[in-house]
Design an enzyme around this catalytic site. Structure first.
Site, PDB file in Angstrom:
ATOM      1  N   ARG A  51       0.588  -1.330  -0.185  1.00  0.00           N
ATOM      2  CA  ARG A  51      -0.047   0.006  -0.160  1.00  0.00           C
ATOM      3  C   ARG A  51       0.761   1.410   0.194  1.00  0.00           C
ATOM      4  O   ARG A  51       0.358   2.457  -0.221  1.00  0.00           O
ATOM      5  CB  ARG A  51      -0.883  -0.014   1.098  1.00  0.00           C
ATOM      6  CG  ARG A  51      -2.206   0.673   1.192  1.00  0.00           C
ATOM      7  CD  ARG A  51      -2.127   2.402   1.286  1.00  0.00           C
ATOM      8  NE  ARG A  51      -3.156   2.888   0.981  1.00  0.00           N
ATOM      9  CZ  ARG A  51      -3.825   3.612   1.819  1.00  0.00           C
ATOM     10  NH1 ARG A  51      -3.777   3.486   3.119  1.00  0.00           N
ATOM     11  NH2 ARG A  51      -5.222   4.239   1.630  1.00  0.00           N
ATOM     12  N   SER A  52       2.151   1.152   0.149  1.00  0.00           N
ATOM     13  CA  SER A  52       3.106   2.144   0.415  1.00  0.00           C
ATOM     14  C   SER A  52       3.393   2.812  -1.154  1.00  0.00           C
ATOM     15  O   SER A  52       4.111   2.336  -1.747  1.00  0.00           O
ATOM     16  CB  SER A  52       4.171   1.838   1.470  1.00  0.00           C
ATOM     17  OG  SER A  52       5.526   2.718   0.943  1.00  0.00           O
TER      18      SER A  52
END
Length: 215
Positions: free
Chosen positions: A12-13
């Site tokens: 998700r980063s």
């Protein structure tokens, strides 16, 4: 002698995405092995993280990630869908998360096979590189194939070995904290953590001190 390092990473980063392709390229150019160590994102580990931050944090982060991508010539777009279901107005994280758990477990299954870096890079290109519906059709299967893996095999393992995979992911998070950091992307080399997508040149400098050679 082949140098070794660990890259702590979250699907998700956006900054993990902006780093991983460059770290993968580094392993192709130099005699260094970087093992992927996936962790669950802050949205899972600290669900109130976004609500606690300064109101300007999210807007600045979006602005910065776009310009980092432009600076390095990396394709970048908001993910469709977001690996984390979140209300961007209230910044509240939804209780139901249909993507991130299975995706992260598949990443760990890939790491078990020694192809975690390649798998995470290929999948991140889908999520953050502008592929709508990255979770549908043959997108993930094709990404796994490009990484030398079979998606059905990874998915089956992610669904059937949940407890062991989550234990390994928790161990990754603990190892990151033991190394001296908590966030991603963090590369640990020789016990020294380098946090952020803007530390790659410094990592290379440190590796050169330890006798890094070209392939």
């Amino acid at each position: 002698m082949t140098l070794t390092a660990e890259l702590y990473f979250s699907f998700r980063s956006p900054y993990s995405y902006l780093a991983i392709g460059r770290y993968r390229a580094l392993t192709e150019m130099f005699d260094v092995d970087i093992a992927l160590r996936s962790v669950y994102p802050l949205a899972i580990r600290q669900p109130d993280f976004f609500e606690r931050n300064h109101p300007n944090w999210l807007g600045y982060t979006f602005r910065d990630m776009v310009r980092v991508a432009q600076f390095h010539g990396i394709p970048f777009a908001a993910p469709k869908p977001d690996p984390i279901v979140q209300d961007l107005v209230t910044r509240k994280i939804a209780d139901d998360q249909p993507h991130i758990f299975r995706l992260t477990r598949m990443g760990q299954a890939a790491a078990r096979r020694g192809e975690g870096l390649a798998f995470a890079d290929e999948v991140s290109r889908l999520i953050w590189g502008g592929t709508p519906g990255w979770n549908e059709g043959e997108h993930l299967a094709a990404a796994a194939t490009r990484a030398g893996l079979d998606l059905e095999e990874l998915a089956s393992e992610a669904d059937s070995d949940v407890a062991a995979l989550d234990e390994e992911l928790a161990a990754n998070q603990q190892a990151l904290e033991d190394a001296g950091h908590w966030g991603v992307p963090t590369l640990v080399f020789g016990g020294e953590p380098f946090f952020g997508q803007d530390r790659i040149e410094m990592v290379l400098w440190r590796m050169n001190e330890q006798g890094l050679t070209e392939r």
